[in-house]
Design a protein around this motif. Sequence first.
Motif, PDB file in Angstrom:
ATOM      1  N   LEU A 118       0.655  -1.017   0.038  1.00 25.67           N
ATOM      2  CA  LEU A 118      -0.143  -0.127   0.207  1.00 25.67           C
ATOM      3  C   LEU A 118       1.140   1.142   0.326  1.00 25.67           C
ATOM      4  CD1 LEU A 118      -3.046  -0.870   2.321  1.00 25.67           C
ATOM      5  CD2 LEU A 118      -2.789  -0.856   0.142  1.00 25.67           C
ATOM      6  N   LYS A 119       1.821   0.990   0.554  1.00 26.62           N
ATOM      7  CA  LYS A 119       2.945   2.124   0.058  1.00 26.62           C
ATOM      8  C   LYS A 119       2.827   3.380  -0.830  1.00 26.62           C
ATOM      9  CE  LYS A 119       6.270   0.949   3.392  1.00 26.62           C
ATOM     10  NZ  LYS A 119       6.791   2.049   3.889  1.00 26.62           N
ATOM     11  N   ARG A 120       2.487   4.311  -0.200  1.00 23.82           N
ATOM     12  CA  ARG A 120       2.843   5.439  -1.692  1.00 23.82           C
ATOM     13  C   ARG A 120       3.774   6.400  -0.809  1.00 23.82           C
ATOM     14  NH1 ARG A 120      -3.200   6.158   0.712  1.00 23.82           N
ATOM     15  NH2 ARG A 120      -1.532   4.643   2.229  1.00 23.82           N
ATOM     16  N   SER A 121       4.726   7.015  -2.004  1.00 25.77           N
ATOM     17  CA  SER A 121       5.512   8.145  -1.509  1.00 25.77           C
ATOM     18  C   SER A 121       5.294   9.245  -0.447  1.00 25.77           C
ATOM     19  CB  SER A 121       5.842   8.252  -3.426  1.00 25.77           C
ATOM     20  OG  SER A 121       5.016   9.425  -3.417  1.00 25.77           O
ATOM     21  N   VAL A 122       5.915   9.179   0.366  1.00 30.90           N
ATOM     22  CA  VAL A 122       5.786  10.501   1.624  1.00 30.90           C
ATOM     23  C   VAL A 122       5.852  11.284   0.950  1.00 30.90           C
ATOM     24  CG1 VAL A 122       7.235  10.704   3.964  1.00 30.90           C
ATOM     25  CG2 VAL A 122       6.971   7.843   2.999  1.00 30.90           C
ATOM     26  N   ASP A 123       4.950  12.286   1.663  1.00 37.46           N
ATOM     27  CA  ASP A 123       5.072  13.845   1.105  1.00 37.46           C
ATOM     28  C   ASP A 123       6.180  14.610   1.926  1.00 37.46           C
ATOM     29  OD1 ASP A 123       4.842  15.723   0.319  1.00 37.46           O
ATOM     30  OD2 ASP A 123       2.484  16.344   0.511  1.00 37.46           O
ATOM     31  N   SER A 124       7.543  14.476   1.304  1.00 44.05           N
ATOM     32  CA  SER A 124       8.137  15.280   2.397  1.00 44.05           C
ATOM     33  C   SER A 124       8.019  16.670   1.939  1.00 44.05           C
ATOM     34  CB  SER A 124      10.181  14.534   2.135  1.00 44.05           C
ATOM     35  OG  SER A 124      10.008  14.564   1.275  1.00 44.05           O
ATOM     36  N   GLY A 125       6.896  17.100   1.096  1.00 42.87           N
ATOM     37  CA  GLY A 125       7.070  18.410   0.297  1.00 42.87           C
ATOM     38  C   GLY A 125       8.386  18.696  -0.137  1.00 42.87           C
ATOM     39  N   THR A 126       7.696  20.171  -1.281  1.00 41.58           N
ATOM     40  CA  THR A 126       8.385  20.598  -1.349  1.00 41.58           C
ATOM     41  C   THR A 126      10.129  21.223  -1.368  1.00 41.58           C
ATOM     42  OG1 THR A 126       7.665  22.591  -1.611  1.00 41.58           O
ATOM     43  CG2 THR A 126       6.610  20.917  -3.798  1.00 41.58           C
ATOM     44  N   ALA A 127      11.060  21.426  -1.808  1.00 43.47           N
ATOM     45  CA  ALA A 127      11.951  22.299  -1.483  1.00 43.47           C
ATOM     46  C   ALA A 127      11.367  23.549  -0.640  1.00 43.47           C
ATOM     47  CB  ALA A 127      13.244  23.024  -2.224  1.00 43.47           C
ATOM     48  N   ILE A 143       0.401  19.597   5.065  1.00 38.59           N
ATOM     49  CA  ILE A 143       1.506  18.936   4.747  1.00 38.59           C
ATOM     50  C   ILE A 143       2.443  20.212   5.525  1.00 38.59           C
ATOM     51  CG2 ILE A 143       1.246  20.310   2.985  1.00 38.59           C
ATOM     52  CD1 ILE A 143       3.853  17.321   3.428  1.00 38.59           C
ATOM     53  N   TYR A 144       1.828  21.189   5.958  1.00 40.92           N
ATOM     54  CA  TYR A 144       2.720  22.578   6.258  1.00 40.92           C
ATOM     55  C   TYR A 144       2.879  22.075   8.294  1.00 40.92           C
ATOM     56  CZ  TYR A 144       2.997  25.362   2.468  1.00 40.92           C
ATOM     57  OH  TYR A 144       3.120  26.048   0.961  1.00 40.92           O
ATOM     58  N   VAL A 145       1.792  20.915   8.593  1.00 38.64           N
ATOM     59  CA  VAL A 145       2.117  20.799  10.522  1.00 38.64           C
ATOM     60  C   VAL A 145       2.592  19.634  10.064  1.00 38.64           C
ATOM     61  CG1 VAL A 145       0.474  19.682  11.940  1.00 38.64           C
ATOM     62  CG2 VAL A 145      -0.162  22.037  10.479  1.00 38.64           C
ATOM     63  N   ALA A 146       2.684  18.782   8.995  1.00 38.81           N
ATOM     64  CA  ALA A 146       3.037  17.531   9.277  1.00 38.81           C
ATOM     65  C   ALA A 146       4.796  18.103   8.924  1.00 38.81           C
ATOM     66  CB  ALA A 146       2.946  16.446   8.487  1.00 38.81           C
ATOM     67  N   LEU A 147       5.363  18.942   7.666  1.00 37.04           N
ATOM     68  CA  LEU A 147       6.559  19.928   8.150  1.00 37.04           C
ATOM     69  C   LEU A 147       6.947  19.797   9.779  1.00 37.04           C
ATOM     70  CD1 LEU A 147       6.415  20.269   4.397  1.00 37.04           C
ATOM     71  CD2 LEU A 147       7.758  18.540   5.055  1.00 37.04           C
ATOM     72  N   ALA A 148       6.487  20.786   9.982  1.00 35.89           N
ATOM     73  CA  ALA A 148       7.173  21.325  11.134  1.00 35.89           C
ATOM     74  C   ALA A 148       6.971  20.648  12.723  1.00 35.89           C
ATOM     75  CB  ALA A 148       6.140  22.121  11.512  1.00 35.89           C
ATOM     76  N   LYS A 149       6.085  19.382  12.384  1.00 36.88           N
ATOM     77  CA  LYS A 149       6.130  18.347  13.723  1.00 36.88           C
ATOM     78  C   LYS A 149       7.280  17.847  13.020  1.00 36.88           C
ATOM     79  CE  LYS A 149       2.817  15.731  14.417  1.00 36.88           C
ATOM     80  NZ  LYS A 149       1.358  14.718  14.123  1.00 36.88           N
ATOM     81  N   ARG A 150       7.552  17.140  12.078  1.00 34.13           N
ATOM     82  CA  ARG A 150       9.525  16.876  11.330  1.00 34.13           C
ATOM     83  C   ARG A 150      10.291  17.629  12.317  1.00 34.13           C
ATOM     84  NH1 ARG A 150       8.919  14.127   5.464  1.00 34.13           N
ATOM     85  NH2 ARG A 150       7.158  12.879   6.590  1.00 34.13           N
TER      86      ARG A 150
END
Length: 425
Positions: free
Chosen positions: A12-21, A207-214
């Motif tokens: 089921l793996k989809r590419s992890v959305d690590s956001g754009t630069a 995505i911005y919340v996810a990137l901030a948590k990371r």
Amino acid sequence: MRIEEFSEGISLKRSVDSGTAEQRRVVQEIIDGVRTGGDGALLRYTEKFDGVFPDSLRVTEEEMNEAYGALSEEEISIIREAADNIRSFHQKQVRNSWITTDETGSLLGQKITPLDAVGVYVPGGTATYPSSVLMNVIPAIAAGVERIVMVSPPGKDGKLNAAVLAAALIAGVTEIYKAGGAQVIAALAYGTETIKKVDKIVGPGNIYVALAKREVFGDVAIDMIAGPSEIAVLADETASANEIAADLLSQAEHDTRACSVLITTSMELANQAVLEVESQLESLPRKDIAEAAIRDYGRVIVCSGLNEAIAAVNELAPEHLEILTAEPMEVMAKIRHAGAIFIGRFSSEPVGDYFAGPNHVLPTNGTARFSSPLNVDDFQKKSSIIKYSEEAFQKNQAKITAFARLEGLEAHARAIEARKPGNGV
């Protein structure tokens, strides 16, 4: 929605959305801004991204009471009953500290301590997620967390959603702030003049919340970086194609990257389910989202028998698994990897989303192979207790010094030898 035969290595793996630069750069800029600028930066970013400059960040008691009063008695009753179910389930997860002694009088144990402070992020804007409040707050309270801080982006009127605030009041959290996005993640992680820092941040976001948590992970703990929702339905010829299609679409409407999979031993059921999905899509209010998800991530996997179907599930390790077979309990016993397991036709996935009691914050993207649903343990930490007796020390000191020297750590060995009879006090 394509039909295929089972083959090993399905995922089921989809590419992890690590956001754009650019997104990562913006998030880092926001975090740095709030870390140095405090409330002022938090308010400026709230105005920039949410289109409102709150009179005050903190939600008042009057605002909470107003929100509570805005809901009907039936709505309040439903939220209260759901909260009771969730509370009852999570209270059973609470662990106690323990201590044991041996024949020498040595004492060993584990001390369970709740986290001091936890931040709960609740998505806002046009969305309404009172269930997210209950699922994140109630386990923290059951764990004994004293300070629970809820944050959510305000609407254009400068207020938080009434159902979200009512759920917070029912769940038992009263420290609530009108701020969202990466900026409030930074506030929770590092503190501002108004918002004191927390030890852990939980709850879903964009995505911005996810990137901030990371980005802040390590300075604070986080729950997980959750991916798009997914459901696998394991069904044999006894299942209803109509019900299967409805359940597959219940997840597809979440997100265009949501994944809906039917695993079946019946080719006839596979064909019927595909037709039902296509038919039911037509009347869905969120048709465009669900249709894209089904087109890109919908699958039907036909297996030669139940053992092969079970192997397929364990390979996929889905977030949600429904078992719709003649003997579902027997099948359930053989499932090793799934975030939550729904057994029988009356255990449709939304039962777990809202009302049954188990947590709906679940591992996605195959991480159910090694991760668990959000639970009371996520809001507690464990300390080991060691009180060695003199008898045990004398019995084992030579072994301990030998082990230390095996690793080349002479000071470790000497710390033990300093306590030998005749060495010091």
